[in-house]
Design a protein around this motif. Structure first.
Motif, PDB file in Angstrom:
ATOM      1  N   TYR A   1      10.385  10.254   0.265  1.00  9.89           N
ATOM      2  CA  TYR A   1       9.601  10.371  -0.956  1.00  9.89           C
ATOM      3  C   TYR A   1      10.082  11.536  -1.818  1.00  9.89           C
ATOM      4  CZ  TYR A   1       5.802   6.993  -0.686  1.00  9.89           C
ATOM      5  OH  TYR A   1       5.047   5.847  -0.719  1.00  9.89           O
TER       6      TYR A   1
ATOM      7  N   LEU B   1       9.526   3.367  -7.341  1.00  9.67           N
ATOM      8  CA  LEU B   1       8.510   2.515  -6.730  1.00  9.67           C
ATOM      9  C   LEU B   1       7.313   2.326  -7.671  1.00  9.67           C
ATOM     10  CD1 LEU B   1       8.472   3.843  -3.052  1.00  9.67           C
ATOM     11  CD2 LEU B   1       9.082   1.531  -3.788  1.00  9.67           C
TER      12      LEU B   1
ATOM     13  N   LEU C   1       9.811   6.774   4.431  1.00 11.25           N
ATOM     14  CA  LEU C   1      10.104   6.715   3.000  1.00 11.25           C
ATOM     15  C   LEU C   1      10.556   8.102   2.556  1.00 11.25           C
ATOM     16  CD1 LEU C   1       7.194   4.608   1.482  1.00 11.25           C
ATOM     17  CD2 LEU C   1       9.558   3.921   1.758  1.00 11.25           C
TER      18      LEU C   1
ATOM     19  N   ARG D   1       8.205  -0.085 -10.424  1.00  9.74           N
ATOM     20  CA  ARG D   1       8.173  -1.471  -9.950  1.00  9.74           C
ATOM     21  C   ARG D   1       6.729  -1.965  -9.829  1.00  9.74           C
ATOM     22  NH1 ARG D   1      11.405  -2.158  -4.535  1.00  9.74           N
ATOM     23  NH2 ARG D   1      10.414  -4.229  -4.759  1.00  9.74           N
TER      24      ARG D   1
ATOM     25  N   GLN E   1      12.863   8.432  -6.040  1.00 11.23           N
ATOM     26  CA  GLN E   1      12.489   7.192  -5.360  1.00 11.23           C
ATOM     27  C   GLN E   1      11.045   6.807  -5.640  1.00 11.23           C
ATOM     28  OE1 GLN E   1      11.673   7.117  -1.259  1.00 11.23           O
ATOM     29  NE2 GLN E   1      12.470   5.050  -0.928  1.00 11.23           N
TER      30      GLN E   1
ATOM     31  N   GLU F   1       4.675  -6.371  -0.771  1.00  5.78           N
ATOM     32  CA  GLU F   1       6.121  -6.469  -0.974  1.00  5.78           C
ATOM     33  C   GLU F   1       6.893  -6.105   0.301  1.00  5.78           C
ATOM     34  OE1 GLU F   1       7.897  -7.333  -3.917  1.00  5.78           O
ATOM     35  OE2 GLU F   1       5.882  -8.082  -4.450  1.00  5.78           O
ATOM     36  N   LYS F   2       6.114  -5.859   1.406  1.00  9.95           N
ATOM     37  CA  LYS F   2       6.713  -5.496   2.693  1.00  9.95           C
ATOM     38  C   LYS F   2       7.565  -4.220   2.613  1.00  9.95           C
ATOM     39  CE  LYS F   2       6.744 -10.188   4.585  1.00  9.95           C
ATOM     40  NZ  LYS F   2       5.827 -10.727   3.565  1.00  9.95           N
ATOM     41  N   ILE F   3       7.103  -3.306   1.746  1.00 13.15           N
ATOM     42  CA  ILE F   3       7.779  -2.021   1.603  1.00 13.15           C
ATOM     43  C   ILE F   3       7.159  -0.993   2.541  1.00 13.15           C
ATOM     44  CG2 ILE F   3       8.306  -0.128   0.011  1.00 13.15           C
ATOM     45  CD1 ILE F   3       8.188  -2.178  -2.272  1.00 13.15           C
ATOM     46  N   TYR F   4       5.814  -1.008   2.623  1.00 12.82           N
ATOM     47  CA  TYR F   4       5.112   0.001   3.417  1.00 12.82           C
ATOM     48  C   TYR F   4       3.704  -0.512   3.700  1.00 12.82           C
ATOM     49  CZ  TYR F   4       4.547   4.771   5.153  1.00 12.82           C
ATOM     50  OH  TYR F   4       4.393   5.865   5.969  1.00 12.82           O
TER      51      TYR F   4
ATOM     52  N   TRP G   1       0.017  -3.139  -3.106  1.00  9.83           N
ATOM     53  CA  TRP G   1       1.232  -3.775  -3.635  1.00  9.83           C
ATOM     54  C   TRP G   1       2.414  -3.535  -2.702  1.00  9.83           C
ATOM     55  CZ3 TRP G   1       5.721  -1.183  -5.173  1.00  9.83           C
ATOM     56  CH2 TRP G   1       6.725  -1.986  -5.728  1.00  9.83           C
ATOM     57  N   MET G   2       2.578  -2.295  -2.196  1.00  4.39           N
ATOM     58  CA  MET G   2       3.704  -2.004  -1.308  1.00  4.39           C
ATOM     59  C   MET G   2       3.625  -2.838  -0.029  1.00  4.39           C
ATOM     60  SD  MET G   2       5.189   1.788  -1.680  1.00  4.39           S
ATOM     61  CE  MET G   2       3.930   2.784  -0.921  1.00  4.39           C
ATOM     62  N   GLU G   3       2.401  -3.036   0.468  1.00  6.39           N
ATOM     63  CA  GLU G   3       2.258  -3.866   1.659  1.00  6.39           C
ATOM     64  C   GLU G   3       2.607  -5.324   1.357  1.00  6.39           C
ATOM     65  OE1 GLU G   3      -0.884  -3.706   5.128  1.00  6.39           O
ATOM     66  OE2 GLU G   3      -1.754  -4.787   3.418  1.00  6.39           O
TER      67      GLU G   3
END
Length: 323
Positions: free
Chosen positions: A15, A23, A13, A26, A19, A99-102, A95-97
């Motif tokens: 970071y 995130l 990422l 969102r 960005q 959403e399959k982001i991290y 939340w990121m997990e």
């Protein structure tokens, strides 16, 4: 720092400030919370985003979260504040997990243990009597401030509950005057405190001064009298200032004695006056009776202090040796 094979597979990422801000935006938008709670989440994520950018963390791992926690400790923040910040970071990565982001690298990272007891002290009976007796009650402001402080002492209201109170929230239940309140974390006014004659009369005297304003039921129970905010609802900061100013007028200027101390005072007095744990819990509107039990423990600890028994034993021993 050497990463394991699993950590090597983490997505990178970038970071940077922009960005990360996107995130977080969102994440905040996805929360099923009231706007005030969303604002709190955004505010409590700010230190984390600043720390990430400053330390150029592009592929965060669990150890980075632990380092951030250590950073917060070094800032001298309270355990409660640190725990709150860590909870928000955990939810962000959850939340990121989802959403399959991290991956959720913050899973299982604990907050800080809360100190036993309370951060604020209750007032003594002498301090309460002195405070109420020395308050000016002739002017409109004096009547208002006395009604506020007297109400807090006798009912244990939180300042936010007082701020949310309207004129129409004073009603009758079983022939007794009560004030319906919107409690901490509640969406509606579904709990009440009993207004004894000693509590209600100062409020009525204050409201009588307001009659020329044709008060409506939806008007704030206590409003500002400043030129800029006249008639507007008081804030928690305003109430804290009112309490602090009046404490200072009787020579009390202690960081551990604040507006919140009046809530501790009410619950402590109820238990000292013979209220049961369940009755004190109802007064404080504690979700968990263990919170109420802290008050009872402190009272019993002082009343039955074994230190007094030590003194008595030493005194008797000294008298015996003098014979």
């Amino acid at each position: 720092m050497q990463k394991t094979s699993t950590e090597d597979q983490l997505p990178v990422l970038q970071y940077d400030k922009d960005q990360l801000a996107l995130l977080i935006l969102r994440f905040i938008s996805a929360l099923d919370l009231k706007e005030t709670s969303k604002y709190t989440y955004q505010r409590e994520l700010k230190p984390f985003s600043e720390w990430v950018v400053k330390n150029r963390v592009k592929q965060p791992i669990r150890d980075d979260i632990l380092q951030y926690k250590a950073f917060l400790e070094k800032q001298g923040l309270s355990p409660l504040t640190i725990s709150s910040y860590i909870v928000v970071v955990r939810r962000f990565f959850e939340w990121m997990e989802s959403e399959k982001i991290y991956p959720n690298i913050a899973r299982g990272v604990k907050g800080m243990k809360r100190n036993r007891g309370f951060r604020k002290d209750p007032l003594t009976l002498n301090q309460i009597q002195k405070l109420l007796q020395h308050m000016e009650r002739e002017s409109y402001q004096g009547l208002r401030d006395f009604a506020i402080i007297n109400l807090l002492i006798r009912t244990g209201l939180r300042t936010i509950e007082l701020v949310r109170s309207n004129v129409g929230d004073i009603r009758q239940e079983s022939g007794q005057s009560v004030l319906w309140v919107q409690g901490k974390g509640r969406d509606s006014k579904d709990e009440f405190v009993v207004l004894t004659d000693q509590t209600l009369l100062p409020i009525q005297e204050y409201l009588k001064k307001c009659r020329s304003k044709r008060l409506r039921e939806t008007d704030p129970l206590f409003s500002s009298i400043s030129d800029r905010n006249s008639g507007m609802r008081l804030t928690t900061r305003s109430i804290s200032r009112i309490v602090k100013d009046n404490l200072r007028r009787i020579g009390i200027d202690n960081l551990r004695l604040t507006a919140h101390s009046l809530r501790h005072t009410a619950i402590t007095l109820a238990l000292q006056g013979g209220a049961s744990l369940q009755e004190a819990q109802a007064l404080g509107r504690h979700a968990n009776i263990n919170t109420t039990m802290i008050y009872a423990h402190n009272i019993n600890r002082v009343s039955n202090a074994p230190e007094h028994k030590i003194d008595e034993l030493l005194r008797l021993d000294l008298e015996e040796k003098k014979k």
